[in-house]
Design a protein around this motif. Structure first.
Motif, mmCIF file in Angstrom:
data_model
loop_
_atom_site.group_PDB
_atom_site.id
_atom_site.type_symbol
_atom_site.label_atom_id
_atom_site.label_comp_id
_atom_site.label_asym_id
_atom_site.label_seq_id
_atom_site.Cartn_x
_atom_site.Cartn_y
_atom_site.Cartn_z
ATOM 1 N N GLY A 167 40.414 46.426 13.945
ATOM 2 C CA GLY A 167 40.095 46.252 12.538
ATOM 3 C C GLY A 167 38.656 45.899 12.254
ATOM 4 O O GLY A 167 37.760 46.059 13.075
ATOM 5 N N HIS A 168 38.451 45.377 11.049
ATOM 6 C CA HIS A 168 37.114 45.110 10.515
ATOM 7 C C HIS A 168 36.563 43.783 11.024
ATOM 8 O O HIS A 168 37.294 42.788 11.109
ATOM 9 N N ASN A 169 35.255 43.780 11.345
ATOM 10 C CA ASN A 169 34.568 42.569 11.780
ATOM 11 C C ASN A 169 33.230 42.443 11.064
ATOM 12 O O ASN A 169 32.501 43.436 10.913
ATOM 13 N N LEU A 170 32.894 41.231 10.635
ATOM 14 C CA LEU A 170 31.596 40.924 10.050
ATOM 15 C C LEU A 170 30.911 39.868 10.917
ATOM 16 O O LEU A 170 31.536 38.884 11.308
ATOM 17 N N SER A 171 29.626 40.081 11.219
ATOM 18 C CA SER A 171 28.889 39.157 12.078
ATOM 19 C C SER A 171 27.542 38.809 11.462
ATOM 20 O O SER A 171 26.913 39.647 10.808
ATOM 21 N N LEU A 172 27.108 37.581 11.698
ATOM 22 C CA LEU A 172 25.783 37.113 11.287
ATOM 23 C C LEU A 172 25.102 36.501 12.502
ATOM 24 O O LEU A 172 25.669 35.598 13.139
ATOM 25 N N PHE A 173 23.896 37.012 12.849
ATOM 26 C CA PHE A 173 23.201 36.591 14.060
ATOM 27 C C PHE A 173 21.808 36.056 13.742
ATOM 28 O O PHE A 173 21.093 36.617 12.905
ATOM 29 N N LEU A 174 21.422 35.008 14.475
ATOM 30 C CA LEU A 174 20.039 34.554 14.539
ATOM 31 C C LEU A 174 19.508 34.996 15.894
ATOM 32 O O LEU A 174 20.136 34.731 16.929
ATOM 33 N N SER A 175 18.370 35.684 15.903
ATOM 34 C CA SER A 175 17.870 36.322 17.110
ATOM 35 C C SER A 175 16.520 35.751 17.507
ATOM 36 O O SER A 175 15.577 35.729 16.709
ATOM 37 N N GLY A 176 16.412 35.290 18.750
ATOM 38 C CA GLY A 176 15.138 34.896 19.325
ATOM 39 C C GLY A 176 14.631 36.036 20.202
ATOM 40 O O GLY A 176 15.354 36.501 21.087
ATOM 41 N N GLU A 177 13.376 36.487 19.989
ATOM 42 C CA GLU A 177 12.902 37.713 20.604
ATOM 43 C C GLU A 177 11.540 37.529 21.257
ATOM 44 O O GLU A 177 10.640 36.925 20.672
ATOM 45 N N SER A 195 -7.713 49.425 21.199
ATOM 46 C CA SER A 195 -6.346 49.233 21.660
ATOM 47 C C SER A 195 -5.946 47.771 21.490
ATOM 48 O O SER A 195 -6.754 46.858 21.659
ATOM 49 N N ALA A 196 -4.704 47.575 21.149
ATOM 50 C CA ALA A 196 -4.188 46.217 20.964
ATOM 51 C C ALA A 196 -2.897 46.068 21.750
ATOM 52 O O ALA A 196 -2.019 46.937 21.707
ATOM 53 N N LYS A 197 -2.783 44.963 22.486
ATOM 54 C CA LYS A 197 -1.555 44.690 23.217
ATOM 55 C C LYS A 197 -1.415 43.183 23.404
ATOM 56 O O LYS A 197 -2.357 42.528 23.848
ATOM 57 N N ALA A 198 -0.280 42.644 23.048
ATOM 58 C CA ALA A 198 -0.063 41.206 23.186
ATOM 59 C C ALA A 198 1.426 40.907 23.126
ATOM 60 O O ALA A 198 2.222 41.710 22.628
ATOM 61 N N ASN A 199 1.798 39.759 23.666
ATOM 62 C CA ASN A 199 3.189 39.304 23.665
ATOM 63 C C ASN A 199 3.360 38.177 22.662
ATOM 64 O O ASN A 199 2.457 37.370 22.458
ATOM 65 N N LYS A 200 4.546 38.123 22.079
ATOM 66 C CA LYS A 200 4.791 37.069 21.115
ATOM 67 C C LYS A 200 6.288 36.822 20.980
ATOM 68 O O LYS A 200 7.102 37.739 21.102
ATOM 69 N N THR A 201 6.647 35.576 20.718
ATOM 70 C CA THR A 201 8.033 35.217 20.431
ATOM 71 C C THR A 201 8.229 35.198 18.923
ATOM 72 O O THR A 201 7.462 34.551 18.203
ATOM 73 N N ILE A 202 9.248 35.913 18.459
ATOM 74 C CA ILE A 202 9.511 35.985 17.031
ATOM 75 C C ILE A 202 10.979 35.646 16.761
ATOM 76 O O ILE A 202 11.805 35.567 17.674
ATOM 77 N N ILE A 203 11.296 35.471 15.499
ATOM 78 C CA ILE A 203 12.647 35.173 15.045
ATOM 79 C C ILE A 203 13.113 36.306 14.127
ATOM 80 O O ILE A 203 12.335 36.840 13.337
ATOM 81 N N ALA A 204 14.378 36.663 14.240
ATOM 82 C CA ALA A 204 14.946 37.689 13.371
ATOM 83 C C ALA A 204 16.360 37.263 12.976
ATOM 84 O O ALA A 204 16.980 36.407 13.624
ATOM 85 N N MET A 205 16.863 37.862 11.915
ATOM 86 C CA MET A 205 18.231 37.602 11.464
ATOM 87 C C MET A 205 18.897 38.937 11.139
ATOM 88 O O MET A 205 18.284 39.811 10.517
ATOM 89 N N PHE A 206 20.166 39.083 11.567
ATOM 90 C CA PHE A 206 20.862 40.348 11.402
ATOM 91 C C PHE A 206 22.270 40.130 10.862
ATOM 92 O O PHE A 206 22.945 39.153 11.195
ATOM 93 N N PHE A 207 22.702 41.099 10.052
ATOM 94 C CA PHE A 207 24.083 41.164 9.574
ATOM 95 C C PHE A 207 24.694 42.441 10.128
ATOM 96 O O PHE A 207 24.080 43.518 10.062
ATOM 97 N N ARG A 208 25.892 42.335 10.693
ATOM 98 C CA ARG A 208 26.515 43.488 11.351
ATOM 99 C C ARG A 208 27.949 43.680 10.874
ATOM 100 O O ARG A 208 28.704 42.707 10.716
ATOM 101 N N SER A 240 27.434 49.217 11.916
ATOM 102 C CA SER A 240 26.053 49.266 11.462
ATOM 103 C C SER A 240 25.474 47.852 11.430
ATOM 104 O O SER A 240 26.198 46.880 11.209
ATOM 105 N N THR A 241 24.146 47.763 11.645
ATOM 106 C CA THR A 241 23.427 46.486 11.625
ATOM 107 C C THR A 241 22.214 46.605 10.707
ATOM 108 O O THR A 241 21.540 47.634 10.691
#
Length: 227
Positions: A26-36, A56-69, A86-87
């Motif tokens: 059946g149907h599922n709804l999800s909410l995620f906090l993502s550390g990237e 040229s640019a290149k660098a690493n970084k930690t970011i935050i994201a939020m997703f609904f699925r 779908s997300t």
């Protein structure tokens, strides 16, 4: 005798009401906090006919994201099945990248993706998931700075590919604590085979992310009665 019969019937009804299948359809709804952990790169492959180049640019970084699925789970056999869905979400990517701080991605919006994968139930409390998805991300404030200090707004909408594995731990009949790990690539390939008199056509932008997601999942209907 009638009283005992009514009690037995009530207990049976209660057991049926709280019966949990080995596969939750059946149907599922999800909410995620993502550390990237994200690596952004911007590379100009050609600058034919134009002296105003892009470093040229290149660098690493930690970011935050939020997703609904949203996902719909379908049983195949026993406790094994698959899901489609779908997300959508938002990325909070602050700061500039590159040795000369010439690339600024800004925040991004993930348009609803196409999502699919496999599910394996582990008893009544756990299930394993593995999925892939494809979509697009819009960065309305993305900018690049040229060698003459000219700031150009790109507003890029790169393609997005993602793979992940996860586990759901059902704390109640319908509510689970969800944990995912995965890899995502966001890319805008350069145009005209990376060779053009218009230097923005020879600019390739890529973002590669390894992420960990923690969230909640709610099974909102059609729990399958698979023993």
């Amino acid at each position: 005798m009638l009283y005992m019969s009514l009690n037995v019937q009530a207990e049976q009804n209660e057991d049926e009401e709280y019966f949990l299948p080995s596969f939750r359809s059946g149907h599922n709804l999800s909410l995620f906090l993502s550390g990237e952990y994200t690596t952004w790169s911007a590379q100009q492959s050609s600058s034919e006919g134009d002296s105003d180049v892009i470093d040229s640019a290149k660098a690493n970084k930690t970011i935050i994201a939020m997703f609904f699925r949203y996902t719909y789970h379908i049983n195949i056999i026993s406790s094994f099945g698959f899901f489609v869905g779908s997300t959508a979400g938002v990325f909070a990517s602050n700061g500039s990248y590159g040795e000369h701080r010439n690339f600024y991605p800004g925040y991004g919006f993930s348009f609803p993706t196409v999502l699919g994968g496999l599910v394996q139930g582990l008893g009544q409390d756990f299930r394993l998931l593995a999925g892939v998805e494809y979509g697009a991300v819009w960065f309305p404030q993305m900018q690049i700075t040229t060698s003459t200090n000219k700031q150009l707004g790109l507003g890029a909408v790169p393609d997005m590919y993602s793979i992940f594995i996860g586990i759901d731990n059902f704390l109640t009949r319908d509510t689970a604590l969800s944990f995912n790990v995965g890899y995502r690539q966001i890319s805008t390939p350069c145009l005209n085979s990376c060779s053009s008199s218009i230097y923005l056509n020879s600019l390739a932008i890529t973002g590669k992310s390894y992420y960990t997601q923690l969230g909640m999942t709610w099974a909102v209907g059609e729990l399958g009665a698979v023993p």
